[in-house]
Design a protein around this motif. Structure first.
Motif, PDB file in Angstrom:
ATOM      1  N   THR A 133       0.814  -1.217   0.000  1.00  0.00           N
ATOM      2  CA  THR A 133       0.000   0.000   0.000  1.00  0.00           C
ATOM      3  C   THR A 133       0.845   1.264   0.000  1.00  0.00           C
ATOM      4  O   THR A 133       0.378   2.310  -0.424  1.00  0.00           O
ATOM      5  CB  THR A 133      -0.945   0.047   1.214  1.00  0.00           C
ATOM      6  N   CYS A 134       2.058   1.183   0.523  1.00  0.00           N
ATOM      7  CA  CYS A 134       2.922   2.370   0.448  1.00  0.00           C
ATOM      8  C   CYS A 134       4.379   1.936   0.397  1.00  0.00           C
ATOM      9  O   CYS A 134       4.734   0.835   0.809  1.00  0.00           O
ATOM     10  CB  CYS A 134       2.662   3.345   1.594  1.00  0.00           C
ATOM     11  N   ASP A 135       5.210   2.821  -0.130  1.00  0.00           N
ATOM     12  CA  ASP A 135       6.638   2.531  -0.263  1.00  0.00           C
ATOM     13  C   ASP A 135       7.259   2.190   1.082  1.00  0.00           C
ATOM     14  O   ASP A 135       8.092   1.290   1.190  1.00  0.00           O
ATOM     15  CB  ASP A 135       7.370   3.762  -0.816  1.00  0.00           C
ATOM     16  N   GLY A 136       6.851   2.942   2.098  1.00  0.00           N
ATOM     17  CA  GLY A 136       7.456   2.760   3.410  1.00  0.00           C
ATOM     18  C   GLY A 136       7.221   1.358   3.932  1.00  0.00           C
ATOM     19  O   GLY A 136       8.162   0.635   4.270  1.00  0.00           O
ATOM     20  N   LYS A 174       6.112  -1.266   2.289  1.00  0.00           N
ATOM     21  CA  LYS A 174       6.637  -2.267   1.348  1.00  0.00           C
ATOM     22  C   LYS A 174       8.097  -2.584   1.644  1.00  0.00           C
ATOM     23  O   LYS A 174       8.490  -3.751   1.705  1.00  0.00           O
ATOM     24  CB  LYS A 174       6.488  -1.725  -0.084  1.00  0.00           C
ATOM     25  N   CYS A 227      -3.568   5.069  -1.398  1.00  0.00           N
ATOM     26  CA  CYS A 227      -2.617   4.268  -2.180  1.00  0.00           C
ATOM     27  C   CYS A 227      -3.177   3.977  -3.565  1.00  0.00           C
ATOM     28  O   CYS A 227      -2.431   3.666  -4.484  1.00  0.00           O
ATOM     29  CB  CYS A 227      -2.259   2.974  -1.462  1.00  0.00           C
ATOM     30  N   THR A 279       1.355   9.425  -0.106  1.00  0.00           N
ATOM     31  CA  THR A 279       0.092   9.208  -0.820  1.00  0.00           C
ATOM     32  C   THR A 279      -0.997  10.144  -0.291  1.00  0.00           C
ATOM     33  O   THR A 279      -1.649  10.842  -1.065  1.00  0.00           O
ATOM     34  CB  THR A 279      -0.369   7.743  -0.732  1.00  0.00           C
ATOM     35  N   ASP A 283       5.467   6.068  -4.559  1.00  0.00           N
ATOM     36  CA  ASP A 283       4.224   6.722  -4.149  1.00  0.00           C
ATOM     37  C   ASP A 283       4.159   8.148  -4.670  1.00  0.00           C
ATOM     38  O   ASP A 283       3.106   8.617  -5.101  1.00  0.00           O
ATOM     39  CB  ASP A 283       4.146   6.778  -2.618  1.00  0.00           C
ATOM     40  N   LYS A 291       3.571   8.216  -8.458  1.00  0.00           N
ATOM     41  CA  LYS A 291       2.247   7.637  -8.712  1.00  0.00           C
ATOM     42  C   LYS A 291       1.146   8.662  -8.467  1.00  0.00           C
ATOM     43  O   LYS A 291       0.247   8.831  -9.295  1.00  0.00           O
ATOM     44  CB  LYS A 291       2.047   6.416  -7.802  1.00  0.00           C
ATOM     45  N   LYS A 292       1.233   9.356  -7.340  1.00  0.00           N
ATOM     46  CA  LYS A 292       0.177  10.308  -7.011  1.00  0.00           C
ATOM     47  C   LYS A 292       0.293  11.592  -7.829  1.00  0.00           C
ATOM     48  O   LYS A 292      -0.727  12.231  -8.126  1.00  0.00           O
ATOM     49  CB  LYS A 292       0.193  10.625  -5.511  1.00  0.00           C
ATOM     50  N   SER A 327      10.676  -5.145  -4.529  1.00  0.00           N
ATOM     51  CA  SER A 327      10.670  -5.645  -3.160  1.00  0.00           C
ATOM     52  C   SER A 327      10.307  -7.123  -3.157  1.00  0.00           C
ATOM     53  O   SER A 327       9.185  -7.453  -3.501  1.00  0.00           O
ATOM     54  CB  SER A 327       9.659  -4.850  -2.330  1.00  0.00           C
ATOM     55  N   HIS A 351      11.542   7.218   0.030  1.00  0.00           N
ATOM     56  CA  HIS A 351      11.455   6.145   1.018  1.00  0.00           C
ATOM     57  C   HIS A 351      12.078   4.834   0.540  1.00  0.00           C
ATOM     58  O   HIS A 351      12.677   4.110   1.318  1.00  0.00           O
ATOM     59  CB  HIS A 351       9.995   5.890   1.396  1.00  0.00           C
ATOM     60  N   THR A 352      11.900   4.515  -0.744  1.00  0.00           N
ATOM     61  CA  THR A 352      12.382   3.205  -1.188  1.00  0.00           C
ATOM     62  C   THR A 352      13.906   3.121  -1.072  1.00  0.00           C
ATOM     63  O   THR A 352      14.433   2.179  -0.485  1.00  0.00           O
ATOM     64  CB  THR A 352      11.936   2.897  -2.628  1.00  0.00           C
ATOM     65  N   VAL A 402      14.976   3.346   2.809  1.00  0.00           N
ATOM     66  CA  VAL A 402      14.893   2.123   3.621  1.00  0.00           C
ATOM     67  C   VAL A 402      15.847   1.064   3.072  1.00  0.00           C
ATOM     68  O   VAL A 402      16.504   0.349   3.827  1.00  0.00           O
ATOM     69  CB  VAL A 402      13.443   1.594   3.686  1.00  0.00           C
TER      70      VAL A 402
END
Lengths: 390, 390
Positions: A110-113, A115, A310, A343, B112, B115-116, B312, B342-343, B346
Motif C-alpha cells: 500500500t505504500c513505499d514505506g 513495502k 494508495c 500518498t 508513491d 504515482k500520485k 521488493s 522512502h524506497t 529504507v
C-alpha cells in the motif's frame, strides 16, 4: 433488535471498551497458550475474514506508541511515517505483545514505506506481502487481486493447516458484517444535531475490533452501546442543537486512540467532530461484504474498492468525502497527514480542491507526527479554523 | 571497431556532449515542427525502444532544476522528493521545453510520490500509468508486466497511429543495444588504476541519451569518445596509479549533471569515483536487451529485472553492488538518497548491511536535496569519509 431495557450508561459501556483494549494482550496470550495462531496485519486491505476462516486470530500491528520510534530510527530514516517507525520499533525491541505473539505477518504494497520495511521485518517473522493493484479499473486488476487473495490464503493455510472453505469464509463474512452493521448503527448518532458520542470515543470503539480474540463479547458490547446510544438520542430529541459548534470531518491518514491528537484538539477547540472517514473511522465498516456468491470473490471486490490514498486514481476518496459531508452536515474538513506519508500528502491536493471547488467547505491540512512537540502550534491553527466557521 | 586515427581529444568530444545537451531543446522543437510526436517519460522501466517503435521521440522529464521547486511547493508537500517537485514545478509553470513539447506522458508506479503526482499531471497532458509488479519472482509478475507492455503500446499507437511491429521493435532494440554496447566500452576505463574520464563527465555522456532526437550523431559521438578513451587508456598504461585516491562507488537515487553535488564533492575531496550503479549510471546500460525471440517479451524481461529500490525484495541491488565493487576495485560506497525517497532510504539499511557484513567496505549514507544549503556540511562528511580510506 432493540431491547426494552438498557442496563448501563454509555459511559459505563465505554469504560468496558477501554478496559477490553487494556486487557487485549492477556486475551492474546491465552489464545496462544490454547494453541491458536496469531496473524499480524498492517492494513485493511487484508480481510480479517480470511484470517479467521483458517482458524487464526488477526491482530493489527500498526504502531501507535511514540516511545518505540527512537529505536526504529537507529535503522530507519527519521523523515518517515511515524506509524511505520513505531510499528518497526515495537517489533525490533519486542515490546509489543501483539507482535510478540504473532506467528506470521501479512504485508501489502500500500505504500513505499511499508513495502520496504516488510523486507526488514522478514528477519523476525515469516512475512507474506500482498501485491495490491492501484488502479481498480485497469484491465485485469480485479483478477490480479483475486490471485493475491488466493496466494495469501495458501500462505495462511501453511500457518494453520486449516482450509478456508467457502462455508467457513461465508460464515466469517456474515460475522464481520454483523460487526459492521452494529458500528453503522452507532455512527448514525453523528447525523444528529447533538450526537450522544464523541468521535474520540468512537475511535476507541472501532479500534477494539483490531484486538479481539473472541468476537462474541465484543459484538454484545457494541450492540449494547448501539442500544444505549439510540436511547440517548431519543431522549435528547431532534430539536436540540449543539449551539455554535461547527461540524467537522477529520480525514486522512489513520489514527488510533493514542495518536488522535488532531481530533482531540479539534474537539477541545469547540469543533463537533461528526465524521471520520479514514481507515481508523467509517471507511472500514460503511460498506458490507457481499454475502451472496463466491465469498473470496466478494472479499476481493470489497477490499479492492477501499478508497485508500494508495489507489491511483482514487475517485472513491472524493465520493466518500462528498457523501460524508452530506450525511453528517459537515461544515469544515481537517485533512491530517502523517509526516512523509506521500500518498495522503499528495492526495490532499485533490481533497482540498474538492472542498474548495465542489463542496464549498473550508479545509485545513495538517501534517504531523506522533510527538507532542507541535501541540501548541496545532491548537492555534485548529482554533483559528474552528473560529472561522462560527 | 577501432579506427587508426582519432581526430579529437576527450576534452573536445566532451565539449560537444555538453553543447548537444544545451541544444537538445532546439532539436526537439524542430522534431515537433516536422510533425513528430514527443513522449515524456520519468523512468527507465519504460523502454525507449517501444516509444521509438511507434515513431515517437522519448524524452526524460525527470526535473533537475532546483529553481522549479518553489512553484511545485505551492501545491505539493515541501517534504517530498526534489526530483518529483522539480519535474512538477517545471510542468505547471511550462518552463521546461521538453515537457512543453511532450504530446503525452508515460508514468509508472515506481514510487508513491510519482504515482500520485501523475494524477495531478493528468490535468496537463494525456497520461498513461504503467502498473509495475514489485516482486519479479512472484507468480504472474512477468505476465502482468507483459500485459502492461501491451497496454502502453496500445496507448502509444493511439498517439502516433504507428504499430510497433516486431520488426520495428527488434530494430529499435538493436539500436539501443548499440548505444549500450558503446557506453559499456567507455566505462571500462573506470576499471583501470587511472581512468581517462571522471564519473562526473560520464554522467553528462549518459545523460545525453535521454535528450536525443536523432540517435545517429549521438552514436557516432560516443563511439568517438570510446575510441579516444581507449587510446588514452593505452597511452597511460597499466603501471600508473592514481596515488592515494580511494576508489569510490556512488549509488542510490538518480542524479543529473545539474544535481550531482555528492559525486562532485566526492571527486573534489580526493575520491576517485569509479562506479555509479544508479539509473543515472551503469544500471541503464550494463545489460543488453535480448535480440532473439519476441521483442516485446525481451523488453518485458529486461525492464522487470532493473534492480531499482522500488522492487521488493530487490536482491538485484546487492548483486549489482557486489559485482561493481569487484569490477571497479571499490574501496568505499556513498549511498545518496533524495529527501523523502522512502524506497532508497529504507533500502539503504540493506546496502549498508551488505557493505559491512559481506563486502567489507565502508559506506556513507547521505540524504540530501537539490539545494546548495548543505554543501558545506556534505563536504565535511565526505572529506572525513575519504580520509578514513587513505
Amino acid at each position: 433488535m432493540r431491547r426494552g431495557h438498557v442496563g448501563r450508561t454509555i459511559g459505563e459501556i465505554l469504560a468496558e471498551v477501554d478496559q477490553r483494549l487494556e486487557w487485549a494482550q492477556i486475551r492474546f496470550k491465552e489464545a496462544k497458550e490454547s494453541g491458536l495462531k496469531v496473524i499480524g496485519l498492517y492494513c485493511g486491505y487484508i480481510p480479517f475474514e480470511l484470517v479467521r476462516a483458517v482458524g487464526a486470530i488477526p491482530v493489527s500491528l500498526c504502531g501507535s506508541d511514540a516511545d518505540a520510534i527512537p529505536s526504529a530510527e537507529l535503522e530507519l530514516p527519521r523523515n518517515f511515517c511515524p506509524l511505520i517507525k513505531s510499528s518497526y520499533g515495537l517489533a525490533i525491541t519486542d515490546t509489543c505483545p501483539f507482535f510478540h505473539f504473532a506467528d506470521a505477518l501479512i504485508g501489502e504494497t500500500t505504500c513505499d514505506g511499508k513495502k520496504k520495511v516488510f523486507e526488514l521485518l522478514a528477519r523476525l517473522r515469516p512475512v507474506h506481502v500482498m501485491q495490491l493493484p492501484y488502479d481498480k479499473n485497469a484491465p485485469g486488476a480485479l483478477d490480479q487481486w483475486r490471485s493475491e487473495m488466493k496466494r495469501v490464503s495458501e500462505f495462511l493455510v501453511g500457518v494453520t493447516g486449516i482450509e478456508p472453505t467457502p462455508e467457513r469464509l461465508s460464515a466469517e463474512i456474515y460475522y464481520e458484517n454483523e460487526l459492521r452493521r452494529v458500528l453503522q448503527r452507532i455512527v448514525r448518532t453523528f447525523e444528529r444535531p447533538v450526537p450522544s458520542l464523541t468521535w474520540t470515543q468512537m475511535l476507541s470503539v472501532r479500534s477494539l475490533t483490531d484486538f479481539v480474540v473472541d468476537r462474541a463479547p465484543y459484538l454484545a458490547l457494541i450492540e449494547e452501546l448501539a442500544e444505549a446510544v439510540s436511547v440517548a438520542d431519543a431522549a435528547v430529541g431532534d430539536a436540540s442543537t449543539s449551539g455554535r459548534m461547527p461540524r467537522v470531518l477529520v480525514t486522512g491518514s489513520p489514527m488510533s486512540p493514542e495518536t488522535n491528537k488532531v481530533m482531540r484538539i479539534a474537539e477541545e477547540s469547540g469543533a463537533l467532530v461528526v465524521a471520520h472517514d479514514a481507515c481508523s473511522g467509517t471507511k472500514m465498516f460503511d460498506r458490507l461484504v457481499d454475502e451472496e456468491g463466491d465469498p473470496l470473490d466478494a472479499l476481493t471486490r470489497y477490499t479492492l474498492y477501499i478508497p485508500c490514498a494508495c489507489m491511483s486514481p482514487n475517485d472513491g476518496r472524493v465520493d466518500l468525502l462528498r457523501s460524508s459531508v452530506s450525511t453528517y452536515g459537515v461544515e469544515g474538513v481537517i485533512d491530517t497527514v502523517w509526516q512523509a506519508c506521500h500518498t495522503f500528502n499528495v492526495e490532499s491536493v485533490i481533497v482540498q480542491r474538492a472542498c474548495r471547488e465542489e463542496l464549498n467547505v473550508p479545509c485545513l491540512k495538517i501534517e504531523t507526527d506522533y510527538s507532542a512537540a507541535d501541540e501548541g502550534q496545532l491548537r492555534t491553527r485548529i482554533e483559528a479554523f474552528v473560529e472561522q466557521m462560527l
